[in-house]
Design a protein around this motif. Structure first.
Motif, mmCIF file in Angstrom:
data_model
loop_
_atom_site.group_PDB
_atom_site.id
_atom_site.type_symbol
_atom_site.label_atom_id
_atom_site.label_comp_id
_atom_site.label_asym_id
_atom_site.label_seq_id
_atom_site.Cartn_x
_atom_site.Cartn_y
_atom_site.Cartn_z
ATOM 1 N N VAL A 103 0.856 -1.185 0.000
ATOM 2 C CA VAL A 103 0.000 0.000 0.000
ATOM 3 C C VAL A 103 0.888 1.228 0.000
ATOM 4 O O VAL A 103 1.813 1.335 0.814
ATOM 5 N N ALA A 104 0.639 2.142 -0.919
ATOM 6 C CA ALA A 104 1.406 3.389 -0.976
ATOM 7 C C ALA A 104 0.461 4.540 -1.240
ATOM 8 O O ALA A 104 -0.534 4.383 -1.954
ATOM 9 N N ARG A 105 0.771 5.659 -0.640
ATOM 10 C CA ARG A 105 -0.066 6.832 -0.862
ATOM 11 C C ARG A 105 0.474 7.583 -2.071
ATOM 12 O O ARG A 105 1.671 7.833 -2.163
ATOM 13 N N MET A 106 -0.373 7.919 -3.016
ATOM 14 C CA MET A 106 0.069 8.674 -4.185
ATOM 15 C C MET A 106 -1.147 9.258 -4.898
ATOM 16 O O MET A 106 -2.288 8.817 -4.682
ATOM 17 N N THR A 107 -0.870 10.240 -5.710
ATOM 18 C CA THR A 107 -1.962 10.847 -6.475
ATOM 19 C C THR A 107 -2.274 9.966 -7.677
ATOM 20 O O THR A 107 -1.449 9.148 -8.109
ATOM 21 N N ALA A 109 -2.355 3.522 -3.748
ATOM 22 C CA ALA A 109 -2.085 2.492 -4.747
ATOM 23 C C ALA A 109 -1.898 1.177 -3.999
ATOM 24 O O ALA A 109 -1.067 1.084 -3.090
ATOM 25 N N LEU A 110 -2.677 0.198 -4.357
ATOM 26 C CA LEU A 110 -2.542 -1.132 -3.767
ATOM 27 C C LEU A 110 -1.957 -2.065 -4.818
ATOM 28 O O LEU A 110 -2.419 -2.055 -5.978
ATOM 29 N N THR A 111 -0.977 -2.839 -4.446
ATOM 30 C CA THR A 111 -0.391 -3.774 -5.394
ATOM 31 C C THR A 111 -0.417 -5.175 -4.789
ATOM 32 O O THR A 111 0.107 -5.388 -3.692
ATOM 33 N N VAL A 112 -1.029 -6.098 -5.484
ATOM 34 C CA VAL A 112 -1.156 -7.478 -5.013
ATOM 35 C C VAL A 112 -0.353 -8.381 -5.945
ATOM 36 O O VAL A 112 -0.450 -8.252 -7.170
ATOM 37 N N ALA A 123 -10.905 -6.898 -0.921
ATOM 38 C CA ALA A 123 -10.964 -6.983 0.540
ATOM 39 C C ALA A 123 -10.189 -5.831 1.178
ATOM 40 O O ALA A 123 -10.633 -5.216 2.162
ATOM 41 N N ALA A 124 -9.033 -5.535 0.602
ATOM 42 C CA ALA A 124 -8.208 -4.457 1.155
ATOM 43 C C ALA A 124 -8.867 -3.102 0.931
ATOM 44 O O ALA A 124 -8.877 -2.243 1.826
ATOM 45 N N LEU A 125 -9.444 -2.888 -0.268
ATOM 46 C CA LEU A 125 -10.093 -1.601 -0.560
ATOM 47 C C LEU A 125 -11.253 -1.345 0.401
ATOM 48 O O LEU A 125 -11.509 -0.199 0.790
ATOM 49 N N ALA A 126 -11.924 -2.399 0.782
ATOM 50 C CA ALA A 126 -13.069 -2.238 1.680
ATOM 51 C C ALA A 126 -12.643 -1.718 3.049
ATOM 52 O O ALA A 126 -13.470 -1.153 3.779
ATOM 53 N N ARG A 127 -11.402 -1.878 3.422
ATOM 54 C CA ARG A 127 -10.936 -1.431 4.750
ATOM 55 C C ARG A 127 -10.118 -0.144 4.679
ATOM 56 O O ARG A 127 -9.621 0.307 5.702
#
Lengths: 359, 174
Positions: free
Chosen positions: A289-293, A334-337, A354-358
């Motif tokens: 998980v990373a914060r980015m525009t 940005a989520l990377t699986v 599942a991750a986006l829901a939290r």
């Protein structure tokens, strides 16, 4: 009396000894090569052995290449998965996880060449020398994008006449590059041709390299400037908290026994695995998980020719390598699986959802 | 022994004998730098002529003799000496202390020894080689090494060992 005299003699002779210069086997081999440039019979024998080893490695490794081609990196750990078509004698494969120091300094290509000459195992140097590569590209790896960071790394590419490329990487640390990894790759001809144009060094008969051009080059923007994803990165939620073990089990089909967070400033990574984490192959699933525009996200992805847009997931999503790597942008993250299941895209979708829901 | 395995074997000898060979070569050349260079050169020569090794003796001995030859070559070059004969004798080795000024008494005591005794003392106490290794390197029986070393030590004891204290009882009885 005899024992006493022994002690006296040992002590007094010891006082004659000067500090011993370190052993340097590479120097011995260089001198031997100078004495016996052709090394005909020995060289032919070694080449046959090397070819046999290489063919054996190709056969063995042929089925074990289902590793996603991507980079997952945090500040203190680097995961460098690359599909390999063979192993390099004396070096661990590139799926082995090696720690990277968050060094403020990037090495130069020349330093990487010297590190290879002095720190690569003698077995590996001899093997490379016997292959008689047509050239070597000595470079420094590193960079960031899509919330991912790599390096600094020393990277050597040895180009063989048969089209293969022997690749060797080593994370650059405060102690130089003491640990090398290797793989043999069969590059597509177009890529190989482009790489050949970037050859900047020669390979000696003993496997050592000499950087000839662009030897002052360092890693491209690895450290020193503010990373694009650093702003607010500390506010990114820990990825291990975004997915439960039950959800992982439901997605990948096995219940993971271990979970390892790899903390970093640019988006931490959580890995789930069945046994203690040592190699990339141990990882069943990873989530970063990373914060980015969104602009940063799209810009990073726009440079890729292999990203496939995925509909219906977050606000923007792309898949690589049949879904073994799935990256999703939503609500400033940005989520990377990554996963290596038989249905990687479906598994990635379930974990990302599942991750986006939290978030 | 012309194979990658042979090269690996020589590399193992290098790893295990580097220190000892440096000491031997230092004693032969008279200084550490030339000695170390002789070790590097000797191992390089061994690699380059690996085809000629037929397993007629232990590999460390074969390499050691090549290192010794390289050391003698270095000494000759440094001192403009004549090239020693191929068949090396103990007198050709003629080891010397790298820093005689640090211990003139030891230097003088060693100089008083016959060449073979002096050589074996150097190999035992400076190079820290075992009796068996010395026997192989010099080309004599291990028993000969022990006997020669005993003779040398008896001679050195007279010059270097402290006076043995006289027991009090004997003192009083006199």
């Amino acid at each position: 009396m005899t024992d006493a005299l022994d002690s006296i003699l040992l002590d007094r002779f010891a006082a004659q000894a000067d500090p011993l210069a370190p052993a340097d086997w590479a120097d011995v081999e260089r001198r031997a090569r100078a004495l016996h440039p052709s090394g005909a019979s020995r060289r032919r024998w070694r080449l046959r052995t090397v070819v046999a080893v290489a063919v054996g490695a190709l056969v063995v490794a042929g089925t074990a290449t289902a590793v996603a081609r991507h980079f997952l990196v945090s500040t203190s750990n680097t995961i460098i998965p690359l599909a390999a078509d063979g192993t390099v004698p004396g070096l661990p494969g590139m799926d082995v996880l090696l720690p990277v120091s968050p060094s403020a300094h990037s090495p130069t290509a020349a330093q990487c060449g010297e590190a290879w000459n002095s720190r690569a195992p003698g077995t590996t140097l001899r093997w490379v020398g016997a292959l008689d590569p047509s050239g070597v590209r000595v470079s420094v790896g590193g960079g960031r994008g899509a919330g991912l960071r790599i390096g600094p790394l020393c990277m050597l590419r040895f180009f063989l006449d048969d089209g293969r490329v022997v690749m060797a990487h080593a994370p650059w640390t405060a102690r130089g590059a003491p640990r090398w990894q290797g793989a043999i790759l069969q590059l597509p001809e177009a890529i190989r041709a482009a790489n050949l144009r970037s050859v900047n060094g020669v390979v000696n008969g003993d496997g050592t390299v000499e950087c000839r051009t662009r030897c002052d080059a360092t890693a491209p923007a690895t450290t020193g400037s503010a990373p694009p994803v650093a702003r607010g990165a500390t506010h990114a939620p820990p990825p291990c908290s975004l997915v439960t073990a039950a959800e992982v089990e439901a997605a990948v089909g096995v219940r993971p026994r271990h979970r390892t967070p790899l903390p970093g400033n640019e988006g931490s990574v959580c890995t789930w695995h069945q046994k203690p984490l040592a190699t990339l192959a141990d990882i069943v699933l990873s989530l970063q998980v990373a914060r980015m525009t969104r602009e940063e996200f799209e810009q990073a992805l726009s440079r890729s020719t292999s990203a496939r847009p995925i509909e219906g997931l977050g606000e923007s999503a792309y898949a690589f390598d049949d879904g073994r790597l799935l990256t999703v942008w939503a609500r400033g993250y940005a989520l990377t699986v990554t996963n290596r299941t038989d249905t990687p895209l479906e598994t990635g979708r379930r974990i990302a959802a599942a991750a986006l829901a939290r978030l | 022994m012309s194979s990658a395995r042979g090269i690996d074997a020589v590399e193992r000898v290098y790893a295990s004998h580097y220190r000892a060979f440096c000491r031997v070569a230092t004693a032969v050349t008279g200084n550490a730098e030339a000695g170390r260079d002789a070790v590097q050169e000797g191992f390089a020569r061994a690699l380059a002529s690996l085809d000629s090794y037929r397993g007629e003796g232990p590999l460390p001995t074969w390499v050691g003799r090549i290192v010794l030859r390289a050391a003698l070559d270095n000494r000759r070059r440094l001192a403009h000496e004549a090239l020693p004969p191929d068949d090396l004798r103990a007198s050709d080795w003629d080891p010397v202390l790298p820093h005689p000024g640090r211990d003139p008494e030891l230097a003088e005591a060693l100089a008083s020894l016959p060449p073979r005794q002096r050589l074996i003392v150097f190999l035992r106490y400076f190079a820290d080689l075992s009796h068996a290794d010395i026997a192989e390197l010099v080309g004599v029986e291990p028993g000969t090494v022990s006997a020669t070393l005993a003779q040398a030590k008896a001679a050195l004891a007279r010059r270097l060992a402290p006076e043995e204290p006289v027991p009090i009882e004997k003192e009083e009885a006199r």
